[in-house]
Motif scaffolding. Structure first.
Motif, short mmCIF file in Angstrom:
data_model
loop_
_atom_site.label_atom_id
_atom_site.label_comp_id
_atom_site.label_asym_id
_atom_site.label_seq_id
_atom_site.Cartn_x
_atom_site.Cartn_y
_atom_site.Cartn_z
N ILE A 40 43.58 38.17 37.78
CA ILE A 40 43.28 37.86 36.38
C ILE A 40 42.63 39.09 35.76
O ILE A 40 41.69 39.66 36.32
CB ILE A 40 42.32 36.66 36.25
CG1 ILE A 40 42.84 35.46 37.06
CG2 ILE A 40 42.14 36.28 34.79
CD1 ILE A 40 44.13 34.88 36.58
N HIS A 41 43.15 39.52 34.61
CA HIS A 41 42.58 40.68 33.91
C HIS A 41 42.62 40.42 32.41
O HIS A 41 43.67 40.08 31.86
CB HIS A 41 43.38 41.94 34.25
CG HIS A 41 42.85 43.19 33.58
ND1 HIS A 41 41.52 43.53 33.59
CD2 HIS A 41 43.49 44.17 32.88
CE1 HIS A 41 41.36 44.67 32.94
NE2 HIS A 41 42.52 45.06 32.49
N GLN A 42 41.45 40.55 31.78
CA GLN A 42 41.32 40.31 30.35
C GLN A 42 41.89 38.95 29.94
O GLN A 42 42.56 38.80 28.93
CB GLN A 42 41.99 41.44 29.56
CG GLN A 42 41.32 42.79 29.78
CD GLN A 42 41.97 43.92 29.01
OE1 GLN A 42 43.10 43.79 28.52
NE2 GLN A 42 41.29 45.04 28.92
N GLY A 43 41.61 37.95 30.79
CA GLY A 43 42.00 36.58 30.50
C GLY A 43 43.42 36.22 30.83
O GLY A 43 43.81 35.05 30.69
N LYS A 44 44.23 37.19 31.29
CA LYS A 44 45.64 36.93 31.58
C LYS A 44 45.92 37.08 33.07
O LYS A 44 45.25 37.84 33.77
CB LYS A 44 46.54 37.90 30.79
CG LYS A 44 46.48 37.75 29.28
CD LYS A 44 47.39 38.77 28.60
CE LYS A 44 47.37 38.62 27.09
NZ LYS A 44 48.06 37.37 26.67
N SER A 45 46.93 36.34 33.54
CA SER A 45 47.40 36.51 34.91
C SER A 45 48.38 37.67 34.93
O SER A 45 49.47 37.58 34.35
CB SER A 45 48.08 35.23 35.41
OG SER A 45 48.56 35.40 36.73
N VAL A 46 47.99 38.77 35.58
CA VAL A 46 48.80 39.99 35.55
C VAL A 46 49.52 40.25 36.87
O VAL A 46 50.33 41.17 36.96
CB VAL A 46 47.95 41.21 35.16
CG1 VAL A 46 47.40 41.05 33.75
CG2 VAL A 46 46.81 41.43 36.15
#
Length: 325
Positions: free
Chosen positions: A207-213
């Protein structure tokens, strides 16, 4: 077999902050999912939503097929949770605390002795039943925390930083316990310790900056290999592309030429062939070794843009990709 957790398109807003932005999380029995991310990435919000202590702004969460929002009490019966700071009562003995935890979970009185013994056995607490929690080492206090999370035999176990503050021996013991529990449960492990994820998890989600990357099985991560070579007399790029099994090349040190990262299929099995080819071409092979993809590389690439494969200290903009398949 239905998923133990089906969390679809989760969003969580705090005023103007979009802390979790369209994240989906799935968990099957036997999965040990490593949930990674920098501080402030949204991991804690995701865990709190999955446990039912934080309502999503939007999205759906099914726990063993039960809608967590519509039927929270029934869904939570299938969840065991250990927070990053175990909710222990140091003035209680291990037996007293676990009995209290079982009653909170509404474990039937007739089943309590058997489930209490089972939780202590699985967490190696049998010899510490009468000890005050305050007198236990931090490693055994973590075991007590895990025991309270599994005493009601949940299908899903969520562990938030379970090895923080432990010494290496205690960390290894907790990892072994997590691996054993993973055989009969689905586990989500949130941690900052990347080698820990590589040691026990079979799937990784970042998770990065609220998104699943990033979301892949561990075996797929480990399949991606690169070979580093150092040539005394490097040829033109097109000549390097003729090396057997090589599909692309990175010049990782354009200032001091001759160091390259080779990408391709089955490179681990082709080291001898690659070495013989370089020697036969008279390029002066000085160094060759295999570099497997690691979580550290993936983590840095996706969260900072850095590439830890570049062992010369050059940033990702300096490392130039000179050819692709």
């Amino acid at each position: 077999m239905s998923a133990l957790i089906q969390a679809q398109h989760l969003h969580r807003r705090y005023a103007d902050t979009h802390a979790v932005d369209d994240v989906s999380i799935h968990l099957q029995q036997g999965d040990i999912l490593g949930l990674l991310g920098p501080n402030g990435a949204g991991k804690s919000s995701c865990l709190q939503m999955l446990c039912g202590v934080l309502a999503p702004t939007a999205g759906e969460i099914l726990i063993n097929g039960i809608d967590l929002l519509d039927r929270p009490q029934q869904a939570k019966q299938h969840i065991g949770y250990l927070a990053d700071k175990p909710p222990l009562y140091p003035e209680l003995s291990v037996d007293e605390y676990l009995t209290y935890a079982a009653r909170l979970r509404k474990v039937p009185k007739a089943q309590l002795p058997a489930l209490l013994d089972q939780a202590k056995q699985r967490c190696a607490l049998g010899d510490y039943a009468k000890r005050l929690i305050a007198n236990l080492s931090k490693g055994y206090q973590q075991r007590v925390g895990i025991a309270q999370a599994i005493i009601h035999q949940p299908d899903v176990i969520i562990l938030d930083e379970p090895t923080v503050g432990l010494d290496p021996i205690q960390m290894r013991e907790i990892r072994n316990l997590i691996t054993e529990l993973g055989a009969q449960h689905g586990i989500i492990l949130s941690t900052h310790i990347l080698p820990e994820v590589q040691a026990v998890c079979n799937r990784v989600q970042l998770i990065h900056q609220g998104k699943s990357v990033f979301n892949k099985p561990m075996h797929e991560i480990q399949q991606h290999e690169k070979v580093l070579i150092h040539l005394q007399q490097p040829p033109e790029t097109q000549a390097l592309l003729k090396i057997p099994t090589v599909q692309s090349i990175e010049n990782i040190d354009p200032i001091n030429t001759g160091r390259y990262l080779l990408s391709g299929n089955n490179l681990a099995r082709s080291l001898t062939q690659i070495s013989e080819y370089c020697v036969a071409q008279g390029w002066g092979l000085r160094e060759i070794h295999l570099q497997q993809n690691s979580l550290e590389q993936i983590f840095l690439q996706l969260t900072t843009g850095e590439d830890s494969l570049n062992n010369n200290g050059l940033d990702n903009n300096t490392a130039q990709k000179v050819a692709t398949a």
